[in-house]
Scaffold this motif. Structure first.
Motif, short mmCIF file in Angstrom:
data_model
loop_
_atom_site.label_atom_id
_atom_site.label_comp_id
_atom_site.label_asym_id
_atom_site.label_seq_id
_atom_site.Cartn_x
_atom_site.Cartn_y
_atom_site.Cartn_z
N ARG A 140 -4.25 0.16 -5.93
CA ARG A 140 -3.45 1.10 -5.12
C ARG A 140 -3.70 0.86 -3.63
O ARG A 140 -2.78 0.94 -2.83
CB ARG A 140 -3.82 2.54 -5.46
N ILE A 141 -4.97 0.58 -3.29
CA ILE A 141 -5.27 0.30 -1.88
C ILE A 141 -4.47 -0.94 -1.49
O ILE A 141 -3.81 -0.98 -0.46
CB ILE A 141 -6.77 0.04 -1.66
N ARG A 142 -4.54 -1.96 -2.35
CA ARG A 142 -3.84 -3.21 -2.08
C ARG A 142 -2.33 -2.97 -1.94
O ARG A 142 -1.67 -3.50 -1.06
CB ARG A 142 -4.14 -4.19 -3.20
N TRP A 143 -1.82 -2.13 -2.83
CA TRP A 143 -0.38 -1.84 -2.79
C TRP A 143 -0.01 -1.21 -1.44
O TRP A 143 0.99 -1.58 -0.82
CB TRP A 143 -0.02 -0.89 -3.94
N LEU A 144 -0.84 -0.29 -0.98
CA LEU A 144 -0.58 0.36 0.31
C LEU A 144 -0.68 -0.65 1.45
O LEU A 144 0.15 -0.66 2.36
CB LEU A 144 -1.57 1.51 0.54
N LEU A 145 -1.69 -1.51 1.39
CA LEU A 145 -1.87 -2.52 2.44
C LEU A 145 -0.65 -3.43 2.52
O LEU A 145 -0.24 -3.85 3.60
CB LEU A 145 -3.12 -3.36 2.17
#
Ligand SMILES: Nc1ncnc2c1ncn2[C@@H]1O[C@H](COP(=O)(O)OP(=O)(O)O)[C@@H](O)[C@H]1O
Ligand SMILES: [Mg+2]
Lengths: 502, 255
Positions: A140-145
């Motif tokens: 999810r962090i990666r998706w946001l980034l």
């Protein structure tokens, strides 16, 4: 000297609660507020982190007022939180960049498939104890980034911060943009896919694999420790603990010895087994996770079987279908009939978690005939929680080599007698509820109280545990077997529903 | 005698208007139809919504008659909901009093046990949820009789069943006892159901103060009562505090 108390904050999936406990672990006051569930697209689930913070600002003082307790009488605050829910916010303004992406959200399915195809993917579970799945925070962090323009650069410069809900609340309580503490505890960190399970530190290989900059991550701390002092909402009170809600419930049930287990029934269902000082690897689809870490002592590990949808199915019956007005009415409706009429509901709303781990599965209702009424459906809703429990208990027994003798339960759904009886029936073991159904909150309070010396040790806490109710199995074994068989066949029908985009 | 209460008249007019219209109505339409300021109409609607007499569509914000109106007089609060809402306070009461706790509602002239918390001593006890108890010989039952005028109808006018020598069997004695309970706001039972056992109970109130159930403790008479055979005042306070806490959570403003 005036009597002293401990306050817990349980930032859950459906609501936030504040509870004040006394030294015997008895509830003195409780306040609660639900927050909105946002479903912007199929498979997406979001919470407004600002709404949650405002709710806390409101209910915490209310809990004090209700109890007639002054701030100076609060020995410590303990925080328990919904885990894996991912938030990124601006360090200078305190404003979240997006709504929080909730643990049930499956928007990262394609991303996870892509990551899983890489050769280094096999390292992930070895290092952090968790399978590579949409359930956890790192994708999810990666998706946001990837999704928010410029976010990666700002994250690398340390201008934006990542946190799960305990980090968000602690940061805000301790000053927010004005010097707020950015930290998490080991149990929450163990759910990100970014922490090495044995060193209990962020792991460079995992950070590289997911492409997450270290600068945005909170500092990892023990579950019980005086992190700091609140500057707002509860000014001057020490913050003594933070744990993921399921680990808090393990603590609240005083499962302090290896082999002790509990199952918490809220939005999802979570069976956790204390495995002591060593992480135990599962061969039956369970997770290895940190149970708790008391101060500087070594961490205690747990095997965990998460079930994504239990109470959420009741919630859907209420809000999505409108067949009941409140969650407890599911029991009233289910009791209008004697059995499920041949109908089964498998709530694979976000795929299936333990023990299957099928992200492409989607929910089914099978066995429909014109005989089926909403009463039968209500029964199938409750039975879905019972049979999913049976599946994870079977997996836990196989992994641990022990047979579960009694199931300790807690959480909002334990108010449902029909459900509790049904669980005892399908497991064929007694089901026991402790005197405090809000065990998540109690666990957070216990942990915080330990940190500040309000309670001396774990053994003392054990003596507060008492049985409040017990349900004994009373189901014909042949019927149990044939119903289990039907359930398993229903589960198979959920597999492979989502197909890769052609 | 005071004149009619204006807000009740207006509330009734809103209900009539909603009943008469085929679809849902917005607050503006309702205010115009009844010649009320919009704010006043909104306030009335909010209150009617709180008691379940009207419902608001979450998408359009429009109002219609609520489901509670359809079964007025039958089930006012779902018993499973009552248990869910009371569970924390029932637990706390058991922990404080060191006795078992039960919550009861009225079912066909008897007390239906809707919730039961074990005495916190970890001895073997069995869950009594779903069982029925006589109204006139239990503390829970006497509370329900005292505060729900309809509940007593099923008892009839003849003598009541005697379970022990201390059971109240004469209707006129029961009537007197209930008047006393209404006055003090709680009830006790001392060996009226079973020799050696006693109980204390208090009413649980919902919106507007309507009694929706009773919560109480029961146990050995020497623990529940003092040396003079009177209910222990500390225990009475615990029971009444728990009843008030549940009532407050259910929306009974004054308790
Ligand atoms: N009596 C009941 N029967 C069945 N489900 C219930 C009942 N009461 C509450 N629930 C369910 O329990 C959940 C709330 O429990 P809670 O422990 O507060 O969850 P969470 O911590 O995940 O927010 C909701 O999903 C609700 O639908
Ligand atoms: Mg919870």
């Amino acid at each position: 000297m005036a009597t002293r108390y401990v306050m817990s904050i349980d930032q859950g999936t459906t609501s936030t609660r504040c509870i004040i406990f006394d030294q015997q672990g008895r509830l003195v006051s409780v306040t609660q507020r639900e927050h909105r569930q946002h479903f912007p697209q199929p498979g997406w689930v979001e919470h407004d982190a600002v709404e949650i913070w405002r709710n806390l600002e409101r209910i915490a003082p209310e809990a004090l007022r209700q109890a007639g307790v002054g701030l100076e009488q609060v020995a410590a605050i303990g925080i328990a939180n919904q885990r894996e829910t991912t938030l990124v916010w601006d360090r200078n303004t305190g404003v979240p960049l997006r709504r929080a992406i909730v643990w049930q959200d499956t928007r990262t399915t394609a991303l996870v498939d892509e990551l899983a195809a890489r050769p280094e993917a096999s390292m992930v579970q070895k290092r952090c104890g968790l399978p590579l799945a949409t359930y956890f925070s790192a994708p999810r962090i990666r998706w946001l980034l990837d999704d928010v323009p410029g976010l990666r650069e700002r994250a690398e410069r340390g201008e934006v911060l990542f946190g799960t809900m305990e980090s968000w609340l602690i940061w805000n309580l301790t000053g927010g943009p004005d010097g707020g503490l950015h930290l998490t505890d080991v149990t929450n960190a163990s759910r990100t896919l970014l922490m090495d399970l044995t060193t209990l530190e962020w792991d460079d290989d995992l950070l590289d694999f997911f492409g997450v900059p270290r600068a945005m991550l909170p500092q990892i701390r023990p579950s019980t420790e005086t992190y700091g002092v609140a500057r707002t909402v509860l000014p001057g009170v020490r913050i003594g603990a933070a744990l993921g809600d399921q680990q808090a419930a393990l603590f609240g049930q005083t499962c302090f010895a290896p082999g002790e287990a509990k199952c918490t029934y809220g939005t999802g269902g979570f069976l956790l087994l204390n495995t002591g000082k060593d992480p135990v690897r599962s061969t039956h689809g369970l997770l290895t996770t940190v149970g708790y870490q008391v101060g500087a002592e070594p961490a205690v590990y747990a095997l965990e079987a998460p079930i994504a949808v239990t109470g959420a199915l009741v919630q859907w019956f209420r809000d999505g279908l409108g067949l009941i007005n409140s969650a407890p009415e599911i029991e009233t409706l289910a009791k209008t009939v004697d059995d499920n009429g041949g109908c089964y509901i498998v709530p694979a709303f976000a795929g299936l978690f333990a023990p299957h781990w099928r992200s492409e599965a989607r929910g089914v209702i099978v066995g429909l005939t014109s005989y089926i009424t909403k009463g039968h459906l209500a029964r199938a809703v409750l039975e879905a929680t019972a049979w999913q429990t049976r599946e994870v208990v079977d997996a836990m027994n196989a992994d641990s080599g022990l047979d579960l003798r009694v199931l300790k339960v807690d959480g909002g759904m334990t108010a449902d007698n029909l459900l509790m009886q049904c669980i005892a029936d399908v497991l064929d073991v007694p089901v026991v509820r402790p005197m405090v159904a809000e065990t998540v909150s109690l666990g957070a309070a216990y942990a915080a109280g330990l940190a500040v010396g309000y309670w001396p040790d774990l053994e003392g806490l054990r003596r507060n545990w008492h049985r409040a109710a017990q349900w004994l199995p009373a189901m014909d074994p042949a019927r149990r077997e044939s119903e289990y068989d039907n359930w398993r066949r229903a589960v198979e029908r959920t597999f492979g529903w989502l197909q890769p985009r052609r | 005698m005071p004149g009619p209460v204006q807000s009740i008249q207006r509330g009734a007019a809103i209900l009539r208007l909603l009943a008469r219209s085929s679809g849902k109505l917005g607050v503006g339409e309702i205010a115009t139809s009844l010649g009320l300021p919009r704010g006043t109409a909104h306030g009335l609607l909010r209150t009617l919504q709180l008691v379940g007499f009207v419902e608001q569509d979450s998408a359009t914000g429009k109002y219609q008659l609520g489901a509670a109106l359809l079964h007025l007089g039958t089930s006012y609060l779902d018993v499973n909901e009552l248990r869910s809402r009371a569970i924390n306070w029932a637990d706390a009461l058991a922990a404080r009093s060191c006795e078992s706790v039960k919550i009861g509602t009225v079912l066909d002239g008897q007390v239906l046990v809707v919730h039961h918390v074990f005495r916190p001593d970890d001895t073997l006890q069995t869950l009594d949820v779903g069982s029925l108890m006589p109204m006139h010989a239990t503390a829970l039952g006497k509370v329900l009789l005292a505060f729900d005028s309809g509940a007593g109808a099923a008892l009839g006018n003849g003598p009541l069943e005697a379970f022990t020598r201390r059971t109240i069997v004469a209707p006129k004695d029961l009537t007197r006892s209930l008047a006393g309970i209404r006055e003090v706001g709680w009830a006790a039972q001392v060996e009226e159901m079973t020799v050696g056992e006693a109980g204390i109970a208090a009413p649980i109130r919902g919106h507007g103060g309507l009694v929706v159930g009773a919560i109480g403790i029961s146990g050995a008479v020497e623990r529940i009562c003092d040396a003079k055979g009177q209910p222990n005042t500390a225990l009475v306070t615990f029971v009444r505090d728990a009843a008030r806490a549940v009532s407050r959570d259910l929306g009974a403003a004054r308790w």
